[in-house]
Design an enzyme around this catalytic site. Structure first.
Site, PDB file in Angstrom:
ATOM      1  N   GLU A 147      -3.267  -4.683 -13.079  1.00 38.41           N
ATOM      2  CA  GLU A 147      -1.843  -4.328 -12.854  1.00 38.41           C
ATOM      3  C   GLU A 147      -1.051  -5.774 -12.762  1.00 38.41           C
ATOM      4  O   GLU A 147      -1.541  -7.100 -12.923  1.00 38.41           O
ATOM      5  CB  GLU A 147      -1.471  -3.679 -11.629  1.00 38.41           C
ATOM      6  CG  GLU A 147      -1.946  -4.386 -10.238  1.00 38.41           C
ATOM      7  CD  GLU A 147      -1.603  -3.488  -8.826  1.00 38.41           C
ATOM      8  OE1 GLU A 147      -0.757  -2.428  -9.071  1.00 38.41           O
ATOM      9  OE2 GLU A 147      -2.406  -3.490  -7.743  1.00 38.41           O
TER      10      GLU A 147
ATOM     11  N   LYS B 211      -1.147  -0.838   0.442  1.00 34.76           N
ATOM     12  CA  LYS B 211       0.125  -1.676   0.349  1.00 34.76           C
ATOM     13  C   LYS B 211       0.415  -2.658   1.578  1.00 34.76           C
ATOM     14  O   LYS B 211       1.105  -2.519   2.333  1.00 34.76           O
ATOM     15  CB  LYS B 211       1.363  -0.895   0.106  1.00 34.76           C
ATOM     16  CG  LYS B 211       2.483  -1.785  -0.432  1.00 34.76           C
ATOM     17  CD  LYS B 211       3.594  -0.841  -1.110  1.00 34.76           C
ATOM     18  CE  LYS B 211       4.667  -1.575  -1.700  1.00 34.76           C
ATOM     19  NZ  LYS B 211       4.681  -2.722  -2.542  1.00 34.76           N
TER      20      LYS B 211
ATOM     21  N   TYR C 234       3.773  -2.407   4.127  1.00 35.13           N
ATOM     22  CA  TYR C 234       5.128  -2.555   3.829  1.00 35.13           C
ATOM     23  C   TYR C 234       5.521  -1.487   2.584  1.00 35.13           C
ATOM     24  O   TYR C 234       4.566  -0.996   2.084  1.00 35.13           O
ATOM     25  CB  TYR C 234       5.588  -3.990   3.494  1.00 35.13           C
ATOM     26  CG  TYR C 234       4.965  -4.406   1.913  1.00 35.13           C
ATOM     27  CD1 TYR C 234       3.766  -4.751   1.790  1.00 35.13           C
ATOM     28  CD2 TYR C 234       6.021  -4.338   0.857  1.00 35.13           C
ATOM     29  CE1 TYR C 234       3.313  -5.245   0.459  1.00 35.13           C
ATOM     30  CE2 TYR C 234       5.488  -4.611  -0.320  1.00 35.13           C
ATOM     31  CZ  TYR C 234       4.267  -5.290  -0.363  1.00 35.13           C
ATOM     32  OH  TYR C 234       3.886  -5.603  -1.515  1.00 35.13           O
TER      33      TYR C 234
HETATM   34  N1  PLP Z   1       1.728  -2.953  -7.989  1.00 33.60           N
HETATM   35  C1  PLP Z   1       1.756  -3.992  -6.897  1.00 33.60           C
HETATM   36  C2  PLP Z   1       0.706  -4.924  -6.604  1.00 33.60           C
HETATM   37  C3  PLP Z   1       3.055  -3.864  -6.220  1.00 33.60           C
HETATM   38  O1  PLP Z   1       3.068  -4.945  -5.269  1.00 33.60           O
HETATM   39  C4  PLP Z   1       4.049  -3.160  -6.420  1.00 33.60           C
HETATM   40  C5  PLP Z   1       5.474  -2.875  -5.692  1.00 33.60           C
HETATM   41  O2  PLP Z   1       5.681  -3.807  -5.023  1.00 33.60           O
HETATM   42  C6  PLP Z   1       3.809  -2.044  -7.708  1.00 33.60           C
HETATM   43  C7  PLP Z   1       2.632  -2.032  -8.311  1.00 33.60           C
HETATM   44  C8  PLP Z   1       4.682  -1.081  -8.139  1.00 33.60           C
HETATM   45  O3  PLP Z   1       4.975  -0.007  -7.019  1.00 33.60           O
HETATM   46  P1  PLP Z   1       6.341   0.950  -6.883  1.00 33.60           P
HETATM   47  O4  PLP Z   1       6.440   1.271  -8.296  1.00 33.60           O
HETATM   48  O5  PLP Z   1       6.214   1.677  -5.919  1.00 33.60           O
HETATM   49  O6  PLP Z   1       7.381  -0.040  -6.531  1.00 33.60           O
END
Ligand code: PLP
Length: 287
Positions: free
Chosen positions: A182, A149, A33
């Protein structure tokens, strides 16, 4: 106004928008996604989000459900049909519908594609940023490839729920070495006591956030020093500032980690300044 979703080639009212029970996204989490911010009717960092979608699909050997040109059109169409000026567009692609069996289905199976859009009042995020958010820390229970993702988000779901139950906004995930990887759906940053901005290196242990990538480019452009490396929970507790990033949160100041206040317990000046600068630097693609 009733909402409209794109489902496998059709724009449908939400009440009729569904997928087959044998869709592999539903059966196995066998899909990927993307979430892209919509601001003033424009898509933010669309190119990077679509590049990551292609990368996630390729990593799992899922065929692209549509061309990038078609996807760009569908994202805009869904945003427009839902009259979303500020909010997000969500894209979900799966390996398609096939009789339940773990191994990949027939290579001719058509991949699934769902696109939705949601309005989000910008004032809510801005008010949240003015206060700062609290995060808790919990074990990182994810598989070895969170850089993809994928739809499989159970550890992230449990971590976010744990945060909610403790009155926090986000959960930061702790690996076996005692380092923060994270957040459950965001990237984690600290400004160390020594004044160095640090975020974890984007290896296979984290998702390479698009907001993170754009922010690193912004920092480099401004000549601001940063380090991409693992940081420990103790380093985070002792940080001068902390913040999280994602397409929906942009740059969100963190004012407490577990029960430890960060700095003076108010949003840090660096986090607020980066939040203010972000959209002047990100890619803005209009309809
Ligand atoms: N880390 C995880 C696990 C995430 O699911 C997301 C966003 O959904 C992010 C980091 C941040 O990613 P982005 O800056 O592309 O939204």
């Amino acid at each position: 106004m009733s909402r409209i979703a794109y489902v496998n080639g059709r724009y449908l009212p939400y009440a009729e928008a569904g997928v087959h029970i044998d869709d592999r996204g539903y059966q196995f989490g066998d899909g990927v996604y993307e979430v892209c911010e919509i601001r003033d009717g424009a898509l933010i960092d669309e190119t990077r989000h679509l590049a990551r979608l292609e990368r996630s699909l390729a990593a799992l050997e899922i065929k692209a459900p549509r061309s990038l040109t078609a996807l760009r059109f569908i994202m805009r169409e869904v945003a427009a049909r839902n009259r979303v000026r500020d909010g997000m567009v969500y894209i979900q692609a799966t390996r398609g519908v096939a009789r339940r069996d773990h191994g990949f289905p027939d290579p001719g199976t058509t991949p699934g594609l769902v696109v939705t859009a949601k309005a989000i009042d910008r004032r809510i995020g801005d008010a949240r940023a003015a206060m700062g958010v609290r995060v808790i820390v919990t074990k990182d229970l994810r598989w070895a490839r969170p850089d993809i993702k994928s739809l499989q988000l159970l550890p992230n779901v449990l971590a976010k729920q744990a945060a909610r139950e403790r009155g926090a906004y986000e959960a930061w995930l702790l690996d076996a070495n005692g380092d923060i990887t994270e957040g459950a759906s965001t990237n984690a940053w600290i400004l160390t006591a020594a004044g160095v901005l640090v975020t974890r290196q984007a290896d296979q242990a984290i998702l390479r956030g698009v907001t993170r990538t754009t922010l690193l480019a912004l920092l480099a452009g401004e000549g601001l020093r940063f380090e991409e490396r693992a940081f420990s929970l103790d380093e985070a507790y002792g940080a001068r500032e902390a913040f999280l990033t994602s397409a929906v949160n942009i740059v969100m100041p963190v004012v407490a980690i577990d029960d430890k206040l960060i700095g003076d317990g108010r949003p840090g000046p660096l986090a607020l300044s980066l939040r203010g600068k972000f959209h002047g630097f990100a890619e803005v693609s209009s309809a």
